[in-house]
Design a protein around this motif. Structure first.
Motif: not given
Length: 264
Positions: A124-149
Motif C-alpha cells: 500500500a502507498l501513502m503520502e505524508v505531508t509536513y507542517g509546523a505551527l508558528y510560534s508566539e509572535p515576538r514584538l519589537s519596536f524601532h523608534v526614530n525622529s519621524s516614525a515608529l516601526k
C-alpha cells in the motif's frame, strides 16, 4: 449439487484473498509530534511467516522491518533510528501501522507498506505531508525622529499569509522578510509596519492554512513625536554636566596638591 460446488469454490477464493491497504492515503504530520502511518492486511493464523517492511518510495530506503516475529533494524535508514515502532500486540489483527516519533521536515514524502504472510503478498502507498505551527509572535519596536516601526517575528511551516489591519479593519501596507532556517526546515518570518502618526491601533494576523492556525495580535499605543528630540537634549545636557564635574574634580585635586607642596 452444482450450487454446493460453486459455494465451495467461491469460499476458497474468498479465503485465499489477501489485501494490504492504507486507510488514509494522505497523512498530515505536525512537527515534534508523533505520526501514525496506517496500514492494514489480511491476517493469517500465526505470525511465524509474517514479514512487514516500510520503505520510502523515492529511493527504497528502509524505514522499519519486521520478520522472524521481531523487529529487524540492521538495514534501517539511520535517520529513523530509535524513532519507529510497530503495534506488535495488534499484528495478529492485521494492523501493520507504523509510528514515527517526533516528526521533522525530512519525514515528508511517500511511503510503501509491504506485507506478506502465508496468504500472499501486497503493498500500500501513502503520502505524508509536513507542517509546523508558528510560534508566539515576538514584538519589537524601532523608534526614530519621524516614525515608529513595529515588527513581529515568528517561525513555522509552510509559508503563511500575513495581513496587517488598521483600526477600521482596512488592509494596510507592510513589509515582510522570509528566511529559510536550517535543519528544522522552518520559515523565519519578520513582518513590520511603520506608523507615521502618534496614535497606533493595528492588528497583525498570520494564517497557516495547512494547519488551520490563525494568530491575531493587536497593538494599541500612543507615542510623543518629540520624545526622541527631548531625550537627545537631556542626554546632551547630562553629558556636559558630567564633563564639567570631571574637570572640576581634577582641578580641585591639582589645586590641593599644589597647596601641599607650597606649604612644605
Amino acid at each position: 449439487m452444482l450450487w454446493l460446488f460453486l459455494c465451495v469454490v467461491l469460499g476458497d477464493v474468498l479465503v485465499a484473498t489477501f489485501e494490504v491497504i492504507a486507510p488514509n492515503k494522505h497523512l498530515l504530520a505536525v512537527r515534534g509530534r508523533p505520526a501514525v502511518l496506517g496500514c492494514e492486511f489480511t491476517p493469517g493464523p500465526d505470525l511465524s511467516s509474517l514479514v512487514i517492511t516500510w520503505q520510502r518510495q523515492e529511493d527504497s530506503r528502509v524505514v522499519h522491518s519486521f520478520y522472524y516475529q521481531q523487529d529487524q533494524l540492521d538495514r534501517q535508514c539511520p535517520k529513523y533510528h530509535n524513532r519507529t515502532s510497530l503495534y506488535v500486540s495488534e499484528l495478529h489483527k492485521g494492523n501493520a501501522s507504523l509510528r514515527i516519533a517526533s516528526v521533522e521536515l525530512k519525514d515528508a514524502g511517500w511511503y510503501i507498506c509491504v506485507v506478506s504472510n502465508e496468504k500472499g503478498t501486497g503493498r500500500a502507498l501513502m503520502e505524508v505531508t509536513y507542517g509546523a505551527l508558528y510560534s508566539e509572535p515576538r514584538l519589537s519596536f524601532h523608534v526614530n525622529s519621524s516614525a515608529l516601526k513595529m515588527q513581529f517575528e515568528t517561525e513555522g511551516f509552510p509559508k503563511p499569509e500575513v495581513i496587517w489591519l488598521g483600526e477600521h479593519n482596512q488592509n494596510i501596507s507592510h513589509y515582510m522578510e522570509i528566511h529559510d532556517q536550517t535543519e528544522d526546515g522552518l520559515y523565519l518570518i519578520k513582518s513590520s509596519y511603520e506608523a507615521q502618526k502618534p496614535v497606533v491601533n493595528v492588528t497583525f494576523t498570520l494564517k497557516n492554512h495547512l494547519l488551520n492556525q490563525n494568530l491575531q495580535r493587536t497593538v494599541c499605543l500612543s507615542f510623543d513625536e518629540d520624545t526622541t528630540d527631548h531625550t537627545i537634549i537631556v542626554l546632551a545636557v547630562l553629558s556636559v554636566v558630567c564633563i564639567l564635574l570631571f574637570i572640576g574634580i581634577i582641578g580641585l585635586a591639582v589645586h590641593k596638591q599644589n597647596k601641599q607642596r607650597s606649604s612644605m
